[in-house]
Enzyme design. Sequence first.
Site, PDB file in Angstrom:
ATOM      1  N   HIS A 287       6.490 -47.560 -23.148  1.00 54.94           N
ATOM      2  CA  HIS A 287       5.498 -47.072 -22.111  1.00 54.94           C
ATOM      3  C   HIS A 287       4.365 -47.817 -22.020  1.00 54.94           C
ATOM      4  O   HIS A 287       3.552 -47.516 -21.018  1.00 54.94           O
ATOM      5  CB  HIS A 287       5.340 -45.429 -22.148  1.00 54.94           C
ATOM      6  CG  HIS A 287       4.458 -45.083 -23.395  1.00 54.94           C
ATOM      7  ND1 HIS A 287       4.646 -45.040 -24.668  1.00 54.94           N
ATOM      8  CD2 HIS A 287       3.030 -44.628 -23.226  1.00 54.94           C
ATOM      9  CE1 HIS A 287       3.819 -44.643 -25.353  1.00 54.94           C
ATOM     10  NE2 HIS A 287       2.629 -44.440 -24.496  1.00 54.94           N
TER      11      HIS A 287
ATOM     12  N   LYS B  70       0.376 -40.710 -31.846  1.00 56.96           N
ATOM     13  CA  LYS B  70      -1.042 -40.454 -31.959  1.00 56.96           C
ATOM     14  C   LYS B  70      -1.418 -39.846 -32.831  1.00 56.96           C
ATOM     15  O   LYS B  70      -2.847 -39.876 -33.372  1.00 56.96           O
ATOM     16  CB  LYS B  70      -1.650 -40.153 -30.648  1.00 56.96           C
ATOM     17  CG  LYS B  70      -1.671 -41.321 -29.336  1.00 56.96           C
ATOM     18  CD  LYS B  70      -2.892 -41.049 -28.217  1.00 56.96           C
ATOM     19  CE  LYS B  70      -2.805 -42.292 -27.414  1.00 56.96           C
ATOM     20  NZ  LYS B  70      -3.309 -41.641 -26.039  1.00 56.96           N
TER      21      LYS B  70
HETATM   22 FE   LIG Z   1      -0.536 -40.816 -22.934  1.00 55.49          FE
HETATM   23 FE   LIG Z   2       0.669 -44.200 -25.147  1.00 53.18          FE
END
Ligand SMILES: [Fe+2]
Ligand SMILES: [Fe+2]
Length: 348
Positions: A261, A212
């Site tokens: 994930h 991220k």
């Molecule tokens: Fe996460």
């Molecule tokens: Fe994620």
Amino acid sequence: MTRILIVDDEETIRLALRKFLRSRGFEVEIAGSGDQALEILDAQSFSLMLCDVRMPGMTGVQVVPQARARDEDIAIIMLTAVNDAATATEVLSAGASDYLMKPVELADLQQAVDRALQKRTELIEKRHLDRLIREEVALRTAELEREKEALRRMSIGIAETLINAMEAKDVYLRGHSQRVAELAGQLAEQLGLDEALCEDLRVAGRLHDVGKIGIREAILNKPDRLTAEEFEHVKQHVRIGLEILQPLFHITQPLKFIEHHHEHWDGAGYPLGLNGEDIPLGARILCAADTFDALTSKRAYREPLEPMAALEHLRVDVGKQFDPRVYDALVRVITRRLASRSAVPAKR
Ligand SMILES: [Fe+2]
Ligand SMILES: [Fe+2]
């Protein structure tokens, strides 16, 4: 001094052999039977045993394995009658080092004794060396393992630092990875996975969103629905994360879990659109823990959900986004957490 035990039922032979061997500088004991020999062997140690084959009571062939059991290093020379090739083979396979025909030529005896003692010394040295090498290898292996583990911890620590830095910038993300790690570890335990896998899940939880860092901040906390382009951009956090974590290739399992994930049980997730059991179990666990934590955390665009409300919310997606088995484990873990929380006595 080198000690020799002579075992023969004929006294004249015993004494003659003793006389000779003493004259060659050996320390000599004598026994008149197999039983007596074993008694002496119980109490004293010898480098060599000279043992008659044919004796009343216990035969020499029967004495050999029992002597060996008392001292695996003892050299054993048997005295056999002439023309008894069968017995000669038998004593050798019973564990004797050599045999001599009676009547014994003293020169032959001298040679056989020297040879047997020499062989014994070599065997002892070889075994000693074997043990040293084995110990050394075990030591080095343990050292290497420790270094490998230290390296592993260090590299995970560095990646974590990166995540902490990223989360620190964003009040809504703060602590997310740590909480996901904890929950994922508990889900793994609840599902009965072995400790190594539980630890892999904790590691994966701590590192799962490192990518991220490459996502535009405005998008990460956008109050409105993401546009298709923005969603494509967010999806990139998985790829970016794997690129960042690439140097940690040795933590194979956690990387696999991180890679998948965002896969969904029904195949509608990303990056590969895997479904069902094709998705690594660890990734299915991570997905549930991740989503649960996101729902129960405050976001710029909404208040956090209460844990039970979050479970209700997620139930709709069992069989779609979530593996039903993992969802069951999540319900159990969260219910237990709430129960233990309410069991804590209120502050006075
Ligand atoms: Fe996460
Ligand atoms: Fe994620």
